[in-house]
Design a protein around this motif. Structure first.
Motif, PDB file in Angstrom:
ATOM      1  N   GLU A 104       0.788  -1.218   0.000  1.00  0.00           N
ATOM      2  CA  GLU A 104       0.000   0.000   0.000  1.00  0.00           C
ATOM      3  C   GLU A 104       0.828   1.281   0.000  1.00  0.00           C
ATOM      4  OE1 GLU A 104      -2.490  -0.768   3.397  1.00  0.00           O
ATOM      5  OE2 GLU A 104      -3.064  -2.696   2.553  1.00  0.00           O
ATOM      6  N   VAL A 108       1.925   4.113  -3.385  1.00  0.00           N
ATOM      7  CA  VAL A 108       1.494   5.507  -3.265  1.00  0.00           C
ATOM      8  C   VAL A 108       2.697   6.438  -3.347  1.00  0.00           C
ATOM      9  CG1 VAL A 108       0.494   7.217  -1.719  1.00  0.00           C
ATOM     10  CG2 VAL A 108      -0.611   5.002  -2.000  1.00  0.00           C
ATOM     11  N   ILE A 111       3.579   6.915  -6.970  1.00  0.00           N
ATOM     12  CA  ILE A 111       2.673   7.817  -7.687  1.00  0.00           C
ATOM     13  C   ILE A 111       2.874   9.275  -7.278  1.00  0.00           C
ATOM     14  CG2 ILE A 111       0.244   8.437  -8.002  1.00  0.00           C
ATOM     15  CD1 ILE A 111      -0.356   5.419  -8.025  1.00  0.00           C
ATOM     16  N   GLU A 114       5.854  10.627  -9.025  1.00  0.00           N
ATOM     17  CA  GLU A 114       5.499  10.912 -10.421  1.00  0.00           C
ATOM     18  C   GLU A 114       4.772  12.251 -10.539  1.00  0.00           C
ATOM     19  OE1 GLU A 114       4.151   6.665 -11.482  1.00  0.00           O
ATOM     20  OE2 GLU A 114       3.002   8.033 -12.784  1.00  0.00           O
ATOM     21  N   ILE A 115       3.747  12.404  -9.716  1.00  0.00           N
ATOM     22  CA  ILE A 115       2.936  13.611  -9.800  1.00  0.00           C
ATOM     23  C   ILE A 115       3.749  14.848  -9.458  1.00  0.00           C
ATOM     24  CG2 ILE A 115       0.949  14.833  -8.846  1.00  0.00           C
ATOM     25  CD1 ILE A 115      -0.399  12.114  -8.455  1.00  0.00           C
ATOM     26  N   ILE A 118       5.814  16.667 -12.309  1.00  0.00           N
ATOM     27  CA  ILE A 118       5.246  17.168 -13.569  1.00  0.00           C
ATOM     28  C   ILE A 118       5.950  18.466 -13.936  1.00  0.00           C
ATOM     29  CG2 ILE A 118       2.955  16.199 -13.220  1.00  0.00           C
ATOM     30  CD1 ILE A 118       1.979  19.029 -12.484  1.00  0.00           C
ATOM     31  N   LYS A 125      -1.499  27.310  -9.453  1.00  0.00           N
ATOM     32  CA  LYS A 125      -2.078  26.005  -9.138  1.00  0.00           C
ATOM     33  C   LYS A 125      -1.093  24.859  -9.363  1.00  0.00           C
ATOM     34  CE  LYS A 125      -4.436  25.622 -13.587  1.00  0.00           C
ATOM     35  NZ  LYS A 125      -5.675  25.448 -14.325  1.00  0.00           N
ATOM     36  N   THR A 126      -0.268  24.966 -10.397  1.00  0.00           N
ATOM     37  CA  THR A 126       0.744  23.933 -10.615  1.00  0.00           C
ATOM     38  C   THR A 126       1.763  23.934  -9.486  1.00  0.00           C
ATOM     39  OG1 THR A 126       0.475  24.083 -13.004  1.00  0.00           O
ATOM     40  CG2 THR A 126       2.485  23.041 -12.216  1.00  0.00           C
ATOM     41  N   GLU A 128       1.274  24.877  -6.459  1.00  0.00           N
ATOM     42  CA  GLU A 128       0.644  24.330  -5.259  1.00  0.00           C
ATOM     43  C   GLU A 128       0.571  22.800  -5.331  1.00  0.00           C
ATOM     44  OE1 GLU A 128      -0.089  25.880  -2.606  1.00  0.00           O
ATOM     45  OE2 GLU A 128      -1.547  24.675  -1.480  1.00  0.00           O
ATOM     46  N   LEU A 129       0.176  22.283  -6.481  1.00  0.00           N
ATOM     47  CA  LEU A 129       0.087  20.820  -6.636  1.00  0.00           C
ATOM     48  C   LEU A 129       1.440  20.175  -6.386  1.00  0.00           C
ATOM     49  CD1 LEU A 129      -1.518  18.257  -7.526  1.00  0.00           C
ATOM     50  CD2 LEU A 129      -0.886  18.797  -9.874  1.00  0.00           C
ATOM     51  N   GLN A 132       2.427  20.488  -2.593  1.00  0.00           N
ATOM     52  CA  GLN A 132       1.669  19.634  -1.691  1.00  0.00           C
ATOM     53  C   GLN A 132       1.943  18.141  -1.914  1.00  0.00           C
ATOM     54  OE1 GLN A 132       1.199  21.603   0.608  1.00  0.00           O
ATOM     55  NE2 GLN A 132      -0.996  21.598   0.955  1.00  0.00           N
ATOM     56  N   THR A 133       2.070  17.732  -3.166  1.00  0.00           N
ATOM     57  CA  THR A 133       2.363  16.313  -3.392  1.00  0.00           C
ATOM     58  C   THR A 133       3.782  15.980  -2.924  1.00  0.00           C
ATOM     59  OG1 THR A 133       2.863  16.786  -5.719  1.00  0.00           O
ATOM     60  CG2 THR A 133       0.709  15.881  -5.238  1.00  0.00           C
ATOM     61  N   SER A 135       5.260  17.386  -0.341  1.00  0.00           N
ATOM     62  CA  SER A 135       5.176  17.242   1.121  1.00  0.00           C
ATOM     63  C   SER A 135       4.635  15.879   1.505  1.00  0.00           C
ATOM     64  CB  SER A 135       4.240  18.283   1.723  1.00  0.00           C
ATOM     65  OG  SER A 135       4.586  19.561   1.316  1.00  0.00           O
ATOM     66  N   LEU A 136       3.588  15.464   0.793  1.00  0.00           N
ATOM     67  CA  LEU A 136       3.009  14.159   1.113  1.00  0.00           C
ATOM     68  C   LEU A 136       4.008  13.049   0.822  1.00  0.00           C
ATOM     69  CD1 LEU A 136      -0.659  14.232  -0.162  1.00  0.00           C
ATOM     70  CD2 LEU A 136       0.128  14.004   2.188  1.00  0.00           C
ATOM     71  N   LEU A 139       6.424  12.962   3.651  1.00  0.00           N
ATOM     72  CA  LEU A 139       5.807  12.375   4.847  1.00  0.00           C
ATOM     73  C   LEU A 139       5.697  10.865   4.714  1.00  0.00           C
ATOM     74  CD1 LEU A 139       4.216  12.721   7.565  1.00  0.00           C
ATOM     75  CD2 LEU A 139       2.158  12.640   6.160  1.00  0.00           C
TER      76      LEU A 139
END
Lengths: 167, 167
Positions: A104, A108, A111, A114-115, A118, A125-126, A128-129, A132-133, A135-136, A139
């Motif tokens: 699991e 993730v 992915i 990958e995201i 980009i 907005k790009t 920010e995406l 945030q991704t 940071s995740l 984590l």
DNA sequence: ATAAACTTTCAATAATTACTGAAAGTTTAG
DNA sequence: CTAAACTTTCAGTAATTATTGAAAGTTTAT
């Protein structure tokens, strides 16, 4: 509360806990039953104790074996297969943590990576995406690394050293 | 991969991850959408972006608020309610860990304690039940204590000190 | 080889869980 | 107070997931 009631309570509690965490009820209950059993059980035994069908028992036993927390036990002179679960909770926790990470968390992380890579067109907005991704992603990697580290220690390392450290 | 594709991938990945961990898809997707949005969104915005009904949106937003990871944001001059999620992943992880502990781990600890203190009639099966539920009880308490400790540190304590320690 | 003992597979069905949409409820503006 | 703007609730329905049971498959003893 005497034995039978306690046993039933344990099995059903474990079953609903499983559901809550995305593990199916029968699977959790079979594991619970084996966990408190003093001897290996056959498919027949499990079906009867939990009042579930042969097919259900077979499928879920195979899944538990696949997770590495239940093993077949051959009893000499017996045709049937018998099953036991890992009885040491620390060892059990290790197996489960390891498997959940592999199945699991790792996908993730992949992915998210990958995201977060980009092409950055510099729009808000790009940005920010990506932010945030990222940071995740960090984590998830940190949490996963900790989980592995914790889970791969000897029983005493964690209960003694780390517990002392964080208290 | 450009923005729109990346965004959709992020939202759907987060959604299926949620499902895997016992959180419903819409709830996870709403949170994901807010997480990468640069400004607060209204119910209307969310419905449209995720193509879900008003009822579904309302119910899941309320749940997210209940979990403490989404907050209403009043925009002056606007009648609609707007929503934002916690943007700091560490803070987000803290909230989620805290809530899951409270809602899921604590009740199980309580039941395990109850079961492990049934009257010991000295039969083998009773002794095994007590022994095993006690072990689980201890594990659950240790894990929960660690979770709390980790989760209640300042962001830097965990990322700096502990990470350094376990590497 | 074959029959009994056992396990697995899988189509059908049951049980659970999520989602919709419209009616009821609430808040605010005038 | 009334109407418009908005949110919540909930009965009905859809989608998903779990379970059954019987047929097919496998293994072992003779």
């Amino acid at each position: 509360m005497e034995y039978l009631e306690a046993k039933e309570k344990f099995i059903s509690t474990w079953g609903s806990l499983g559901t809550l965490w995305g593990i199916n009820k029968a699977m959790a209950q079979i594991q619970a039953l084996l966990f408190i059993s003093t001897k290996p059980l056959s498919m027949e035994d499990i079906m009867e104790e939990l009042k579930i069908s042969r097919g259900n028992t077979s499928t879920n036993l195979r899944q538990l074996i696949d997770w590495g927390i239940v093993t077949k036990k051959i009893i000499t002179g017996e045709r049937k297969e018998y099953f036991t679960t890992e009885k040491d909770v620390q060892e059990l926790a290790r197996h489960i943590a390891k498997e959940r990470s592999r199945r699991e968390i790792q996908p993730v992380i992949k992915i998210l990576k990958e995201i977060s890579s980009i092409e950055n067109d510099q729009t808000e907005k790009t940005k920010e995406l990506i932010k945030q991704t990222k940071s995740l992603h960090d984590l998830a990697e940190t949490a996963d690394a900790m989980l592995h580290k914790i889970v791969n220690q000897e029983q005493n390392w964690i209960t003694k050293s780390l517990l002392k450290l964080i208290k």
